[in-house]
Scaffold this active site. Structure first.
Site, PDB file in Angstrom:
ATOM      1  N   ARG A   1      44.454  34.934  45.004  1.00  5.94           N
ATOM      2  CA  ARG A   1      45.332  35.716  44.127  1.00  5.94           C
ATOM      3  C   ARG A   1      46.777  35.598  44.557  1.00  5.94           C
ATOM      4  NH1 ARG A   1      42.476  39.342  41.321  1.00  5.94           N
ATOM      5  NH2 ARG A   1      44.120  38.908  39.827  1.00  5.94           N
TER       6      ARG A   1
ATOM      7  N   PRO B   1      43.586  45.920  33.466  1.00  3.57           N
ATOM      8  CA  PRO B   1      43.811  47.260  33.894  1.00  3.57           C
ATOM      9  C   PRO B   1      43.282  47.514  35.279  1.00  3.57           C
ATOM     10  CG  PRO B   1      42.136  47.099  32.187  1.00  3.57           C
ATOM     11  CD  PRO B   1      42.374  45.780  32.744  1.00  3.57           C
ATOM     12  N   GLU B   2      44.078  48.226  35.999  1.00  3.84           N
ATOM     13  CA  GLU B   2      43.650  48.752  37.281  1.00  3.84           C
ATOM     14  C   GLU B   2      43.475  50.257  37.072  1.00  3.84           C
ATOM     15  OE1 GLU B   2      46.105  47.270  40.523  1.00  3.84           O
ATOM     16  OE2 GLU B   2      46.774  45.606  39.273  1.00  3.84           O
TER      17      GLU B   2
ATOM     18  N   LYS C   1      37.144  50.718  37.924  1.00  2.95           N
ATOM     19  CA  LYS C   1      37.876  50.260  36.734  1.00  2.95           C
ATOM     20  C   LYS C   1      36.991  50.280  35.501  1.00  2.95           C
ATOM     21  CE  LYS C   1      40.564  47.276  39.766  1.00  2.95           C
ATOM     22  NZ  LYS C   1      40.672  45.907  40.301  1.00  2.95           N
TER      23      LYS C   1
END
Length: 277
Positions: A267, A2-3, A58
């Site tokens: 990433r 989750p962001e 977050k």
DNA sequence: AGGGGTACCTGCGGGC
DNA sequence: TGCCCGCAGGTACCCC
């Protein structure tokens, strides 16, 4: 998983359903996800009432009525799921279960086991967040274009996409939304902050807010190969709006160029080299 | 200072 | 079918 939009969605659901609830029992199946001694953790939480659930970056914070706060990070695959009553088969990857006196149940599942629970004195949380040097909350009114421009000027040599993901630059943006923001603003993820002109900074700022707000409204993102679900077990509807994330090799929706995938600070990063300059 | 590598884990899809 | 590889929403740490 989750962001910001996903954590915000879960937080709102938890706040609505758990506020005022009293913890009756906690089952711990994987002790290592609790960052303190289980005995102490249980001691300080069982019997406490939930005052409110809120979010910073977050992280989900659950304020209790005894001066303590639970701090939860879902990392990549953590889930918090609310149930109306006890289910016997918790399914795989259930590591922690809260039981409330009204029979409702909060289940924590996490395939990769990176998520964690911690406990702080509520009064110490502010200091803790300051120590972590977390950046501003992008959806707060105080996060202005001027503020964003100032922040950028302090990180001239950073590439914009990894920079957007840094929690001590801006809090809450992760690998999906950073890519989406760059695509929408027509900015290459490789651009150094110092090369961005006023107009470009404004575009990034504008799309950053637009995308995050829209994603919150739609309950976050569940992309094609992801398992994100909110506290009610629903998928996020922003997944259908994704423009570049995991679209390597496909045609850009804007210019029909081919989406490429590069790696930035470890990433995966998809972008359109043709229209993201 | 920025960025690379590694580590923490499990699961999935692709190639052979 | 099975095995190996790379990849996945996050972040902390060491190293150059």
């Amino acid at each position: 998983m989750p962001e910001l939009p996903e954590v915000e969605t879960i937080k709102s659901q938890l706040n609505r359903r758990l506020k005022g609830g009293k913890i009756k029992k906690i089952e711990i199946f994987l002790p290592k996800i609790i960052r303190l001694e289980a005995k102490f953790f249980i001691n300080k939480t069982v019997g406490a009432k939930i005052k409110k659930v809120w979010r910073r970056a977050k992280m989900i914070i659950i304020d209790l009525d005894n001066g303590y706060s639970l701090l939860i990070h879902l990392k990549l695959t953590g889930r918090l799921i609310l149930c109306h009553r006890l289910r016997e088969d918790y399914q795989k990857h259930t590591h922690l279960v809260f039981h409330f006196f009204d029979k409702s149940v909060l289940i924590f599942q996490d395939i990769r086991q990176f998520g964690y629970f911690d406990l702080y004195r509520t009064e110490n949380l502010k200091g803790f967040f300051q120590e972590k040097k977390l950046g501003p909350e992008p959806l707060k009114k105080s996060f202005t274009l001027k503020k964003f421009t100032e922040l950028l000027s302090k990180k001239p040599d950073k590439k914009i996409k990894p920079l957007l993901m840094e929690q001590n630059f801006i809090a809450g943006i992760g690998n999906i939304y950073a890519q989406e923001i760059c695509w929408s603003a027509k900015i290459s993820p490789l651009r150094l902050a110092k090369t961005l002109n006023k107009k470009e900074i404004q575009e990034i700022y504008r799309h950053l807010l637009m995308i995050l707000k829209k994603a919150v409204k739609q309950g976050g993102t569940t992309a094609a190969d992801e398992g994100y679900i909110d506290a009610r077990g629903n998928k996020g509807k922003y997944g259908s709006q994704l423009k570049v994330y995991q679209r390597e090799g496909e045609k850009c929706f804007r210019c029909k160029g081919i989406i490429e995938r590069i790696v930035l600070t470890g990433r995966g990063t998809a972008y359109c080299p043709r229209c993201q300059k």
